[in-house]
Design a protein around this motif. Structure first.
Motif, short mmCIF file in Angstrom:
data_model
loop_
_atom_site.label_atom_id
_atom_site.label_comp_id
_atom_site.label_asym_id
_atom_site.label_seq_id
_atom_site.Cartn_x
_atom_site.Cartn_y
_atom_site.Cartn_z
N ILE A 1 2.60 12.31 -1.68
CA ILE A 1 2.01 13.51 -1.11
C ILE A 1 0.73 13.17 -0.36
O ILE A 1 0.41 13.76 0.67
CB ILE A 1 1.77 14.59 -2.20
N VAL A 2 -0.01 12.17 -0.88
CA VAL A 2 -1.25 11.74 -0.21
C VAL A 2 -0.91 11.08 1.12
O VAL A 2 -1.54 11.35 2.15
CB VAL A 2 -2.07 10.80 -1.12
N LEU B 1 0.81 -1.23 0.00
CA LEU B 1 0.00 0.00 0.00
C LEU B 1 0.85 1.28 0.00
O LEU B 1 0.59 2.18 -0.79
CB LEU B 1 -0.96 -0.01 1.20
N PRO B 2 1.89 1.35 0.86
CA PRO B 2 2.69 2.59 0.85
C PRO B 2 3.37 2.87 -0.48
O PRO B 2 3.73 4.02 -0.76
CB PRO B 2 3.75 2.33 1.94
N PHE C 1 11.98 13.20 1.63
CA PHE C 1 11.75 14.61 1.88
C PHE C 1 10.28 14.92 2.13
O PHE C 1 9.91 15.54 3.12
CB PHE C 1 12.25 15.48 0.73
N ILE C 2 9.40 14.47 1.22
CA ILE C 2 8.02 14.95 1.21
C ILE C 2 7.28 14.61 2.50
O ILE C 2 6.68 15.48 3.14
CB ILE C 2 7.28 14.40 -0.02
N PRO D 1 0.21 7.78 -3.71
CA PRO D 1 1.16 8.85 -4.01
C PRO D 1 1.74 9.42 -2.71
O PRO D 1 1.03 9.54 -1.71
CB PRO D 1 0.32 9.89 -4.74
N VAL E 1 -0.08 13.82 3.58
CA VAL E 1 -1.27 14.50 4.09
C VAL E 1 -2.00 13.61 5.09
O VAL E 1 -2.34 14.05 6.20
CB VAL E 1 -2.21 14.88 2.92
N ALA E 2 -2.20 12.34 4.71
CA ALA E 2 -2.95 11.42 5.57
C ALA E 2 -2.25 11.25 6.91
O ALA E 2 -2.89 11.27 7.97
CB ALA E 2 -3.12 10.07 4.88
#
Lengths: 309, 269
Positions: B120-121, B113-114, B211-212, B118, B124-125
């Motif tokens: 960025i999602v 799953l990871p 990073f993200i 994406p 956020v989650a």
């Protein structure tokens, strides 16, 4: 012999019974820290925004409404379609698509060339292709910016060789973002195509050649259909991460080349953010990705069935 | 015959495009590495070879910031890679040796799953989740987030290695009255070791490089090397940033090379 096999069966059954429990740590960690956050994000996308970041626990459709509809400055006009965010999504699809096409044009010949090397050389070639992938994406993107810069080595080289008279302005254009995405995910295109070509039975190509098919006809009509799942896998592995990428548009694109990733990031930075809107935009992106992956899974299953039949 | 076969397989231009592909992949990295040894104050003009920007990274005005960031990065990477490798080793043993069981496909889906969501999602989650459970943002939140996306990277080499190990090895041990624990620690674990080491190294690299997700969950004041580099790059690419990038790039290349040779070493027959 028969007794031995039966005995082995007994041990292995007792042995096997306990094994799924070894997955328990993985299940719990991933359920708690991967699945639960996505569900929580879904919940947040239906909440009311708090002005300094965060949310108020009150049901609201405002986030999705803001994404799709324009109700004027004071929110009292009849709803029109809001093009701002759809345009950002469309640009992201276009950029990711261009990067995918560029990766395919370079990646397919590379994968094919590697797969047709002697078996002992192939792992070395594959290793050479994968090394850059393991280098920090941020550093690779910064390197790309350094290379493409107006006074950067690429322009110096082109000026020196006389290909151009004045430096090309590449950074802060759509092209720079496309090149950045292409560069970031190129190894992902090569690897699945390589795996597919390696499994391909070249006797089929020989048969086609014996029947007077030209080499390019053989490539188009025999090889490509046979390795199609690999090609599609490569395209998805480039397209999906490109679609939600943040670093390439942020560092190479500048303010005018906003993509979904930047739009989402903006909602969680500083006081101007809007968490429910960011969550809703993330949900829309995630849904798009899941649809692409589902279509891909169906296509893979279908081509596997065809292979068996 | 062999000649004809070769002829059918090779297409004109494919060799050249392969070399072009390698040039594209390596050119930016080589250019940054070369310019990190530049003696000049400007990133544009070349003033000859020098190590001054490396000296600057370790002793210059920003060295304290880089040092803290580097320590954070390594502590996070070692913790996340260790935890995720243990989880992935157990999971791989369970998946490969348990035969067919219900939830098998679901388990594999959960582990990968990871990789599918994406980044960025995920970022956020994870931020929203930590906010909802009121977990303070800092080193702990970064480590937890890293463990999740490290699991698939640790899992893949371990499960690849396990697929090459016959179940017979453990069964022979069990038939000779070894306990299940002994069969695992004495027989299976040593055979799996190259896969485990390789998985650990890959997990370490992806954690070190992230990073993200880190940027979302780190909270104010906590920096890792990538977030520190990003912050500096936003103000313009400086020569000392190229030196520190080259160092980080070198660590990744060394570790991935190590991982490659470890996973290739005495592969099971």
């Amino acid at each position: 012999m028969a007794a031995g096999a039966a005995g082995g069966g007994v041990t292995s059954d007792t042995y096997k019974a306990a094994r799924p429990w070894l997955l328990l740590p993985a299940w719990s960690v991933l359920a708690l820290l991967s699945l639960a956050p996505v569900l929580m994000m879904l919940v947040y996308s239906f909440l009311t925004k708090e002005f300094r970041g965060g949310v108020i626990w009150e049901f609201s459709l405002a986030a999705y409404d803001q994404f799709f509809f324009d109700r004027g400055l004071f929110g009292d006009e009849p709803p029109k379609i809001q093009w701002t965010y759809l345009a950002i999504f469309w640009r992201s699809i276009w950029q990711a698509g261009s990067a995918t096409l560029m990766s395919l044009l370079i990646g397919f010949p590379t994968a094919y060339f590697i797969a047709t090397r002697p078996a002992r050389q192939r792992p070395v070639w594959v290793f050479l292709i994968t090394i850059p992938y393991w280098v920090n994406l941020l550093i690779r993107t910064v390197s790309m910016k350094f290379l493409l810069r107006e006074q950067g080595p690429l322009n110096d080289f082109l000026l020196f060789t006389g290909v151009i008279d004045s430096p090309l302005q590449i950074v802060n254009t759509n092209l720079a973002v496309q090149l950045g995405l292409f560069y970031s995910y190129l190894p992902f295109m090569v690897l699945p195509i390589y795996a597919a070509v390696e499994r391909y039975d070249f006797a089929l190509s020989e048969a086609a050649a014996d029947l007077y098919a030209s080499k390019w006809t053989t490539l188009r009509r025999i090889l490509l259909p046979a390795i199609r799942p690999g090609v599609i896998a490569g395209c998805i592995l480039v397209f999906v991460p490109s679609l939600g990428s943040f670093l390439a548009p942020d560092l190479l694109g500048g303010a005018r080349n906003f993509m979904i990733g930047s739009l989402i990031e903006e909602q969680f930075k500083g006081n101007a953010g809007n968490w429910p809107f960011g969550a809703a935009t993330s949900m829309i992106l995630l849904s798009m990705v899941l649809v692409i992956l589902l279509l891909f899974a169906r296509q893979q299953a279908r081509s596997e069935n065809r292979g068996r039949g | 015959m062999a000649q004809g076969k070769l002829d059918i397989r090779s297409y004109r231009g494919f060799r050249a495009l392969t070399f072009l592909c390698l040039v594209i992949l390596y050119a930016p990295l080589v250019v940054v590495t070369v310019y990190s040894f530049n003696d000049s104050n400007s990133i544009t003009t070349w003033d000859g070879l020098s190590l001054r920007w490396y000296v600057d990274v370790f002793t210059g005005p920003e060295s304290a910031k880089f040092k803290t960031a580097a320590v954070n990065s390594f502590v996070i990477a070692i913790t996340a890679a260790t935890v995720s490798t243990v989880i992935a080793t157990l999971a791989a043993t369970g998946m490969i040796r348990a035969g067919r069981f219900r939830l098998r496909t679901l388990s594999f889906g959960l582990i990968s799953l990871p990789l599918m969501v994406p980044e960025i999602v995920t970022a956020v989650a994870t931020l929203i989740f930590f906010n909802a459970i009121a977990l303070e943002r800092g080193l702990l939140s970064i480590v937890l987030a890293h463990i999740v996306f490290c699991i698939p990277f640790a899992y893949l080499p371990i499960s690849a290695r396990m697929q090459g190990i016959e179940a017979d090895c453990e069964q022979a041990a069990l038939d000779l009255y070894a306990t299940r624990r002994q069969a695992f620690t004495r027989i299976l674990l040593p055979l799996m070791t190259p896969g485990i080491v390789s998985g650990f190294l890959l997990a370490f690299i992806v954690s070190l490089d992230d990073f993200i997700i880190t940027n979302f969950v780190k909270g104010a004041g906590v920096e890792t090397l990538p977030t520190a580099i990003f912050g500096a790059v936003k103000r313009g690419i400086q020569p000392n940033i190229m030196a520190i990038s080259t160092l980080l790039l070198g660590v990744s290349v060394v570790l991935v090379t190590l991982s490659y040779f470890v996973s290739k070493s005495d592969s099971p027959k």
